[in-house]
Design a protein around this motif. Structure first.
Motif, PDB file in Angstrom:
ATOM      1  N   SER A 183      18.510  -8.349  25.396  1.00 15.57           N
ATOM      2  CA  SER A 183      18.385  -6.857  26.184  1.00 15.57           C
ATOM      3  C   SER A 183      17.903  -5.948  25.069  1.00 15.57           C
ATOM      4  CB  SER A 183      19.776  -6.601  26.418  1.00 15.57           C
ATOM      5  OG  SER A 183      19.832  -5.504  27.173  1.00 15.57           O
ATOM      6  N   GLU A 184      17.383  -5.033  25.875  1.00 12.87           N
ATOM      7  CA  GLU A 184      16.809  -3.538  25.037  1.00 12.87           C
ATOM      8  C   GLU A 184      17.639  -2.855  24.485  1.00 12.87           C
ATOM      9  OE1 GLU A 184      13.527  -1.826  27.255  1.00 12.87           O
ATOM     10  OE2 GLU A 184      12.711  -3.459  27.708  1.00 12.87           O
ATOM     11  N   ASP A 185      19.015  -3.067  24.839  1.00 13.82           N
ATOM     12  CA  ASP A 185      20.356  -2.151  24.188  1.00 13.82           C
ATOM     13  C   ASP A 185      20.948  -2.897  23.223  1.00 13.82           C
ATOM     14  OD1 ASP A 185      21.766  -4.305  25.241  1.00 13.82           O
ATOM     15  OD2 ASP A 185      22.837  -3.102  26.862  1.00 13.82           O
ATOM     16  N   ASN A 186      20.166  -4.057  22.412  1.00 15.03           N
ATOM     17  CA  ASN A 186      20.523  -4.628  21.121  1.00 15.03           C
ATOM     18  C   ASN A 186      21.638  -5.503  21.271  1.00 15.03           C
ATOM     19  OD1 ASN A 186      18.711  -2.493  20.241  1.00 15.03           O
ATOM     20  ND2 ASN A 186      20.484  -1.134  19.459  1.00 15.03           N
ATOM     21  N   GLN A 187      21.975  -6.002  22.579  1.00 19.49           N
ATOM     22  CA  GLN A 187      22.921  -6.763  22.921  1.00 19.49           C
ATOM     23  C   GLN A 187      22.633  -8.167  23.259  1.00 19.49           C
ATOM     24  OE1 GLN A 187      26.848  -4.392  23.395  1.00 19.49           O
ATOM     25  NE2 GLN A 187      25.419  -3.703  24.826  1.00 19.49           N
ATOM     26  N   VAL A 188      23.258  -9.124  23.356  1.00 22.18           N
ATOM     27  CA  VAL A 188      23.147 -10.463  23.994  1.00 22.18           C
ATOM     28  C   VAL A 188      24.164 -10.447  25.008  1.00 22.18           C
ATOM     29  CG1 VAL A 188      23.273 -12.943  23.804  1.00 22.18           C
ATOM     30  CG2 VAL A 188      22.495 -11.587  22.047  1.00 22.18           C
ATOM     31  N   TYR A 189      23.681 -10.625  26.492  1.00 27.97           N
ATOM     32  CA  TYR A 189      24.561 -10.885  27.462  1.00 27.97           C
ATOM     33  C   TYR A 189      24.656 -12.314  28.072  1.00 27.97           C
ATOM     34  CZ  TYR A 189      24.537  -5.863  27.961  1.00 27.97           C
ATOM     35  OH  TYR A 189      24.578  -4.473  27.863  1.00 27.97           O
ATOM     36  N   ILE A 190      25.836 -12.822  28.445  1.00 30.18           N
ATOM     37  CA  ILE A 190      26.233 -14.027  28.801  1.00 30.18           C
ATOM     38  C   ILE A 190      26.911 -13.906  30.076  1.00 30.18           C
ATOM     39  CG2 ILE A 190      27.317 -16.308  28.211  1.00 30.18           C
ATOM     40  CD1 ILE A 190      27.140 -15.820  25.238  1.00 30.18           C
ATOM     41  N   TRP A 191      26.496 -14.799  31.058  1.00 34.16           N
ATOM     42  CA  TRP A 191      27.014 -14.860  32.493  1.00 34.16           C
ATOM     43  C   TRP A 191      27.545 -16.293  32.879  1.00 34.16           C
ATOM     44  CZ3 TRP A 191      22.403 -12.550  31.308  1.00 34.16           C
ATOM     45  CH2 TRP A 191      22.480 -10.902  31.332  1.00 34.16           C
ATOM     46  N   HIS A 192      28.646 -16.400  33.447  1.00 28.86           N
ATOM     47  CA  HIS A 192      28.613 -17.978  34.466  1.00 28.86           C
ATOM     48  C   HIS A 192      27.818 -17.806  35.402  1.00 28.86           C
ATOM     49  CE1 HIS A 192      30.267 -21.103  36.378  1.00 28.86           C
ATOM     50  NE2 HIS A 192      30.953 -21.119  35.415  1.00 28.86           N
ATOM     51  N   VAL A 193      26.761 -18.875  35.633  1.00 27.53           N
ATOM     52  CA  VAL A 193      25.858 -18.889  36.367  1.00 27.53           C
ATOM     53  C   VAL A 193      26.089 -18.206  37.756  1.00 27.53           C
ATOM     54  CG1 VAL A 193      26.133 -21.289  37.149  1.00 27.53           C
ATOM     55  CG2 VAL A 193      23.794 -20.529  36.980  1.00 27.53           C
ATOM     56  N   ARG A 194      27.457 -18.525  38.169  1.00 30.14           N
ATOM     57  CA  ARG A 194      27.723 -18.240  39.523  1.00 30.14           C
ATOM     58  C   ARG A 194      28.354 -16.903  39.756  1.00 30.14           C
ATOM     59  NH1 ARG A 194      29.391 -23.411  39.072  1.00 30.14           N
ATOM     60  NH2 ARG A 194      31.179 -23.223  38.183  1.00 30.14           N
ATOM     61  N   ASN A 195      28.485 -15.902  38.621  1.00 26.92           N
ATOM     62  CA  ASN A 195      28.862 -14.762  38.547  1.00 26.92           C
ATOM     63  C   ASN A 195      27.806 -13.780  38.288  1.00 26.92           C
ATOM     64  OD1 ASN A 195      31.501 -15.553  39.764  1.00 26.92           O
ATOM     65  ND2 ASN A 195      31.887 -16.143  37.625  1.00 26.92           N
ATOM     66  N   GLU A 196      27.707 -12.450  38.875  1.00 29.06           N
ATOM     67  CA  GLU A 196      26.857 -11.554  38.410  1.00 29.06           C
ATOM     68  C   GLU A 196      27.128 -10.779  37.330  1.00 29.06           C
ATOM     69  OE1 GLU A 196      25.426  -9.286  41.686  1.00 29.06           O
ATOM     70  OE2 GLU A 196      24.371 -11.211  42.648  1.00 29.06           O
ATOM     71  N   GLN A 197      28.694 -10.568  37.017  1.00 24.51           N
ATOM     72  CA  GLN A 197      29.057  -9.856  35.924  1.00 24.51           C
ATOM     73  C   GLN A 197      29.142 -10.608  34.707  1.00 24.51           C
ATOM     74  OE1 GLN A 197      29.498  -6.559  36.079  1.00 24.51           O
ATOM     75  NE2 GLN A 197      29.002  -6.578  38.273  1.00 24.51           N
ATOM     76  N   PRO A 198      28.799 -10.270  33.473  1.00 24.79           N
ATOM     77  CA  PRO A 198      28.920 -10.944  32.121  1.00 24.79           C
ATOM     78  C   PRO A 198      30.281 -11.038  31.987  1.00 24.79           C
ATOM     79  CG  PRO A 198      28.361  -8.660  31.964  1.00 24.79           C
ATOM     80  CD  PRO A 198      28.175  -8.695  33.495  1.00 24.79           C
ATOM     81  N   ILE A 199      30.411 -12.236  31.368  1.00 24.11           N
ATOM     82  CA  ILE A 199      31.428 -12.895  30.647  1.00 24.11           C
ATOM     83  C   ILE A 199      31.611 -12.423  29.225  1.00 24.11           C
ATOM     84  CG2 ILE A 199      31.938 -14.604  32.699  1.00 24.11           C
ATOM     85  CD1 ILE A 199      31.104 -16.560  30.619  1.00 24.11           C
TER      86      ILE A 199
END
Length: 527
Positions: free
Chosen positions: A447-463
């Protein structure tokens, strides 16, 4: 007598196979009245007890509840089948026919197909027959039960089947379930819901490496999970050895001379050959043999800009392309086998069929190309530029980083948008996302905000949101074999290795002058 759908019998007999009230309400002599759901639960428990050899306990349960396991005729049928008394079993089957409805015809269908066998040997082969005896009769009975209504005879081991379904659902609902080992009755407790702790998930910094001296643009694990390749603006590709026990990587070799930098790479399925592409102005593609360090440059024209590549699934050829309208298919010697002109591509992927090449282009779409047939078709269309894309190991889902929109999940077969993942900052920089986890149940992106985002493939909100980088995170790679290992690279010139909490390096003991020594990563923040 027509069986009641709830499994109650007519005349209350003291056995597992018959013993319930005539009115079908599970009314026992002790005055207890069970509704249909409770009667079904009693039957399931009774079947389990009987299967475990607790016959007397089963009979006691049936007598007290006023329920039965099976219709009396079905119980006789089972008994005669297990004894190998086929004439009586056939008589019982005729008695059962009025209770079966449509299933009566289905029961004879398998037998009709077996009558077409030309020999005894063919019959044994088609039925997987292992010889007469208790085992083959049990197998036969289990198959026959699938044709009988549950009101007549319960499906085999029904309670175990329901419990296994419940465990599967719990695993699906577990947001951090990252193991290829399935949940089974013999390795979990039924007394509590399944739950994977966050500490076992790859969200803790294990290593920070500074071997590149400029922005790191790309990273990718080899298919066998033993090596990692990282590419940088500093013109170097670095190959790293993976230690899955410690979730760490160590430098193996530096591949120098990529004049424009290494912005994209693709591993051959043999985990030995590697293609490296440069940024937009690069006309060269480098093909490396990692073991021998032999390489060759693939360049068709100095006017080309070859910025993306992908290996065919058999590993004998690859495709390269760029945004100046040229798109090539080459062999292992770098010879151009086919070309497709007029296609400005910025991402490539070879599908499992060995023919179709997916390409994202400057018209915000992904199309499928078949060189052999000179055919192409539309796969998907976005409203904004596609900066990068990848496909899962099942060749079904595509993950797109879309300018100003974020990360989108598409179904390639149904050609529809499935999800828009939230949280990530995606502008017009090229950021690469990935599928990952033991069953590819997760999605990760820089991400351009310097972070790594992880999601469960079935959920749109990051875990999980992984912090530590100080500039844009350009690429994330998840180890395809050792699923507890994740790597990210950034414009801050670093490579970060993420793993479970128990793999974090321990702070060293303070020295005599009061200074302590560690790699500065053990207390990195995660959220």
């Amino acid at each position: 007598m027509q069986s009641a759908s709830n499994g109650c019998v007519q005349n209350g007999a003291p056995s597992c196979s018959n013993g319930a009230s005539e009115n079908g309400h599970g009314d026992a002599d002790n005055g207890i009245s069970l509704n249909q759901t409770n009667q079904e639960i009693v039957r399931l428990i009774g079947q389990y007890l009987k299967n475990e050899g607790l016959i007397k306990t089963c009979e006691s349960l049936m007598n007290e509840s006023g329920c039965r396991l099976d219709h009396p005729a079905a119980a006789k049928f089972r008994h005669h089948v297990m004894d190998g008394d086929w004439s009586k079993a056939d008589h019982d089957l005729q008695e059962l026919r009025p209770l079966l409805g449509q299933a009566a015809n289905l029961l004879s269908a398998p037998a009709l197909s077996y009558m077409m066998c030309s020999s005894t040997e063919e019959l044994h082969e088609r039925t997987n027959w292992e010889g007469k005896g208790l085992k083959s009769r049990t197998t036969l009975m289990n198959k026959l039960q699938s044709y009988l209504p549950p009101s007549v005879m319960l499906p085999p081991s029904r309670l175990n089947e329901l419990l296994n379904q419940a465990l599967e659902l719990q695993a699906l609902r577990c947001s951090h379930h990252n193991t290829s080992q399935g949940l089974a009755l013999n390795n979990v407790s039924l007394l509590v819901d399944h739950y994977c702790p966050k500490s076992s998930f790859p969200m803790y910094t294990i290593q920070v490496l500074n071997d590149h001296c400029d922005e790191v643009w790309f990273c990718q694990f080899s298919p066998d999970g033993t090596k990692l390749a990282t590419g940088s603006k500093d013109t170097n590709v670095i190959i790293w050895d993976v230690n899955p026990d410690t979730c760490t990587i160590s430098l193996r070799k530096v591949l120098e001379g990529h004049n424009y930098g290494a912005a994209y790479m693709s591993w051959n399925p043999d985990s030995t050959h590697l293609i490296a592409c440069g940024p937009e102005e690069s006309p060269e593609v480098w093909l490396w043999n990692i073991d021998t360090e032999k390489f060759l440059k693939v360049s068709q024209s100095p006017e080309d800009a070859l910025t993306c590549c992908a290996w065919n699934k058999d590993g004998t050829k690859f495709v390269v392309g760029g945004i100046r309208g040229h798109f090539y298919q080459c062999d292992l010697e770098g010879n151009v086998l086919d070309s497709w002109e007029g296609v400005r591509v910025n991402g490539l992927w070879c599908r499992k069929d060995g023919k179709t090449v997916l390409a994202s282009d400057t018209h915000h779409r992904v199309r499928g190309y078949i060189f052999e047939d000179v055919a192409d078709q539309q796969i998907l269309q976005e409203d904004h530029p596609i900066m990068s894309f990848t496909v899962d190991k099942n060749d079904r889902l595509a993950l797109l980083n879309v300018a100003t929109q974020g990360v989108h999940l598409w179904d390639l077969n149904d050609k529809c948008l499935v999800r828009r993942y939230q949280g990530v900052t995606q502008g017009h920089f090229t950021i690469h996302s990935t599928f990952g986890g033991a069953n590819q149940d997760f999605v990760a992106s820089g991400s351009e905000d310097n972070q790594v985002y992880i999601w469960h493939v079935r959920n749109e909100q990051p875990i999980a949101t992984l912090q530590g980088h100080t500039r844009t995170v350009n690429c994330v790679a998840w180890n395809p074999v050792y699923s507890q290992m994740l790597v990210s690279v950034s414009d801050d010139c670093t490579i970060r290795v993420w793993g479970p909490k128990d793999k974090m390096p321990k702070p060293t003991v303070s020295s005599s002058n009061g200074e302590s020594s560690n790699n500065g990563t053990w207390n990195d923040m995660v959220s």
